[in-house]
Enzyme design. Structure first.
Site, PDB file in Angstrom:
ATOM      1  N   SER A  32      25.794  -6.914 -27.615  1.00 43.43           N
ATOM      2  CA  SER A  32      27.130  -6.734 -27.023  1.00 43.43           C
ATOM      3  C   SER A  32      27.148  -5.643 -25.972  1.00 43.43           C
ATOM      4  CB  SER A  32      28.147  -6.312 -28.092  1.00 43.43           C
ATOM      5  OG  SER A  32      28.356  -7.329 -29.000  1.00 43.43           O
ATOM      6  N   HIS A  63      29.000 -11.795 -24.240  1.00 46.32           N
ATOM      7  CA  HIS A  63      27.742 -12.473 -24.560  1.00 46.32           C
ATOM      8  C   HIS A  63      27.720 -13.701 -23.668  1.00 46.32           C
ATOM      9  CE1 HIS A  63      26.810 -10.501 -28.492  1.00 46.32           C
ATOM     10  NE2 HIS A  63      28.067 -10.192 -28.380  1.00 46.32           N
ATOM     11  N   HIS A  85      26.846 -15.318 -33.464  1.00 46.62           N
ATOM     12  CA  HIS A  85      26.980 -14.593 -34.728  1.00 46.62           C
ATOM     13  C   HIS A  85      27.505 -15.531 -35.808  1.00 46.62           C
ATOM     14  CE1 HIS A  85      27.344 -11.588 -31.534  1.00 46.62           C
ATOM     15  NE2 HIS A  85      26.873 -10.704 -32.392  1.00 46.62           N
ATOM     16  N   TYR A  87      29.960 -15.021 -37.693  1.00 44.98           N
ATOM     17  CA  TYR A  87      31.434 -15.075 -37.741  1.00 44.98           C
ATOM     18  C   TYR A  87      32.016 -16.097 -36.773  1.00 44.98           C
ATOM     19  CZ  TYR A  87      31.013 -11.750 -33.841  1.00 44.98           C
ATOM     20  OH  TYR A  87      30.674 -11.147 -32.664  1.00 44.98           O
ATOM     21  N   GLU A  88      31.186 -16.604 -35.875  1.00 45.34           N
ATOM     22  CA  GLU A  88      31.673 -17.659 -34.967  1.00 45.34           C
ATOM     23  C   GLU A  88      31.679 -19.017 -35.676  1.00 45.34           C
ATOM     24  OE1 GLU A  88      30.124 -17.284 -30.764  1.00 45.34           O
ATOM     25  OE2 GLU A  88      28.922 -15.760 -31.756  1.00 45.34           O
ATOM     26  N   ALA A 115      24.760  -3.753 -30.670  1.00 48.08           N
ATOM     27  CA  ALA A 115      25.751  -2.681 -30.716  1.00 48.08           C
ATOM     28  C   ALA A 115      25.981  -2.406 -32.194  1.00 48.08           C
ATOM     29  CB  ALA A 115      27.038  -3.142 -30.058  1.00 48.08           C
ATOM     30  N   MET A 214      26.851  -6.594 -37.105  1.00 48.73           N
ATOM     31  CA  MET A 214      27.112  -7.979 -37.533  1.00 48.73           C
ATOM     32  C   MET A 214      26.046  -8.958 -37.042  1.00 48.73           C
ATOM     33  SD  MET A 214      31.164  -7.952 -36.595  1.00 48.73           S
ATOM     34  CE  MET A 214      32.169  -6.510 -36.953  1.00 48.73           C
ATOM     35  N   SER A 215      24.865  -8.449 -36.727  1.00 48.17           N
ATOM     36  CA  SER A 215      23.835  -9.353 -36.185  1.00 48.17           C
ATOM     37  C   SER A 215      22.459  -8.944 -36.703  1.00 48.17           C
ATOM     38  CB  SER A 215      23.860  -9.301 -34.652  1.00 48.17           C
ATOM     39  OG  SER A 215      23.451  -8.039 -34.193  1.00 48.17           O
ATOM     40  N   ASN A 238      30.046   3.197 -31.337  1.00 50.72           N
ATOM     41  CA  ASN A 238      31.180   3.905 -31.965  1.00 50.72           C
ATOM     42  C   ASN A 238      30.686   4.506 -33.269  1.00 50.72           C
ATOM     43  OD1 ASN A 238      31.218   0.808 -32.658  1.00 50.72           O
ATOM     44  ND2 ASN A 238      32.120   1.851 -34.420  1.00 50.72           N
ATOM     45  N   HIS A 250      37.278  -2.912 -29.970  1.00 49.99           N
ATOM     46  CA  HIS A 250      36.223  -3.766 -29.409  1.00 49.99           C
ATOM     47  C   HIS A 250      35.955  -3.461 -27.926  1.00 49.99           C
ATOM     48  CE1 HIS A 250      33.618  -7.172 -28.680  1.00 49.99           C
ATOM     49  NE2 HIS A 250      34.448  -7.660 -27.776  1.00 49.99           N
TER      50      HIS A 250
HETATM   51  N1  HPA Z   1      30.840  -2.181 -37.333  1.00 48.56           N
HETATM   52  C1  HPA Z   1      30.239  -3.390 -37.276  1.00 48.56           C
HETATM   53  N2  HPA Z   1      29.699  -3.873 -36.167  1.00 48.56           N
HETATM   54  C2  HPA Z   1      29.751  -3.113 -35.062  1.00 48.56           C
HETATM   55  C3  HPA Z   1      30.358  -1.847 -35.047  1.00 48.56           C
HETATM   56  C4  HPA Z   1      30.930  -1.356 -36.254  1.00 48.56           C
HETATM   57  O1  HPA Z   1      31.479  -0.253 -36.329  1.00 48.56           O
HETATM   58  N3  HPA Z   1      30.233  -1.359 -33.774  1.00 48.56           N
HETATM   59  C5  HPA Z   1      29.569  -2.304 -33.065  1.00 48.56           C
HETATM   60  N4  HPA Z   1      29.265  -3.365 -33.828  1.00 48.56           N
END
Ligand code: HPA
Length: 277
Positions: A32, A63, A85, A87-88, A115, A214-215, A238, A250
């Site tokens: 990301s 993406h 991902h 979640y898609e 990310a 998440m990946s 973050n 996001h």
């Molecule tokens: N949590 C999950 N996935 C992420 C985060 C997060 O804080 N930041 C970027 N991808």
């Protein structure tokens, strides 16, 4: 049933080979907000995922969904600009189909970027962290179902999944760059798409996780199944939920990714000539 996957990968490999005669030696998956590395690929052939037989298409902003075959730091590479991902709505096997294709193209080394949220409070937002190991908390495994022995073994070791050789190589080069000595950490994968609660983050810290995302973990499982050597790099976009008083956003995750792209590019550029032994 196992034949299915083999045949489906053949169709994708044949399609890609018909587009370019370049034989990539290294693959790079851009996470990301980290798509910019792609701008440094020369002699590039860009193939939208939508055109490749059986490839999943990414639906998330940031993406863009293209496979680039070209040269990076004089090395023939295959770059996945964007990934899909779970979640898609893709199953882990569908989401990792591109890994199968890269492996079947004869690529033995892969750099997987993402990310991630920083759980370890010594990490800082906007820094790159080498993934040392992972915890698969998705409850799913892309290898569930019959095993195809032509792709890999049914049971295999995951103890050096994130190659210590490649981590050492990355450190050695990073020390000479703006990024300096990199932090290393354990990545815990969750299904998403909601970010975590502060209680979950405290629990993950207790479990030994330094980064959350998440990946990556399903991709690494498939890459190791195919005996590919993996380098994993997270961009801490973050601090994870509850670490700081702010909420996770996001757009900010994407924005921070953009700010470190040049550092990631410099690091990959430095290690690329040596990654192929
Ligand atoms: N949590 C999950 N996935 C992420 C985060 C997060 O804080 N930041 C970027 N991808």
């Amino acid at each position: 049933m196992p034949d299915d996957l083999f045949i489906r990968t053949n169709a994708a490999v044949d399609f890609i080979r018909a587009k370019t005669s370049l034989a990539p030696k290294v693959a790079i998956v851009l996470g990301s907000g980290l798509g910019e590395v792609a701008a440094h690929i020369t002699e590039a052939t860009a193939i939208p995922y939508a055109e490749i037989p059986n490839f999943p298409r990414s639906t998330v902003e940031g993406h863009s969904g293209k496979l680039l075959i070209g040269k990076f730091a004089a090395t023939p590479v295959a770059v996945m600009q964007g990934r899909v991902h779970g979640y898609e709505g893709y199953s882990p096997a569908e989401a990792t189909f591109p890994m199968r294709v890269l492996g079947r193209m004869g690529i033995h080394r892969i750099i997987i970027t993402n990310a991630a949220g920083g759980i370890n409070t010594s990490f800082t937002q906007g820094s790159l962290v080498l993934i040392r190991d992972h915890i698969n908390l998705t409850g799913l495994n892309p290898l569930t179902g019959p095993n195809d022995d032509r792709l890999g073994q049914r049971f295999f070791d995951m103890s050096d999944a994130y190659s210590s050789r490649l981590r050492a190589l990355a450190q050695q080069h990073s020390e000479k760059l703006e990024t300096g000595k990199l932090n290393e950490g354990v990545y815990i994968a969750v299904p998403g798409p909601s970010y975590e609660t502060p209680a979950e983050i405290r629990a993950f810290r207790t479990l030994g996780a330094d980064l959350v995302g998440m990946s990556t973990v399903h991709e690494v499982i498939v890459a190791r199944h195919m005996q590919m050597e993996v380098l994993g790099i997270s961009c801490v976009t973050n601090m994870a939920a509850g670490v700081l008083p702010e909420k996770i956003n996001h757009l900010e995750v994407m924005e921070i990714g953009k700010r470190v792209e040049h550092q990631l590019t410099a690091l990959l550029n430095a290690i690329m000539p040596e990654i192929v032994r």
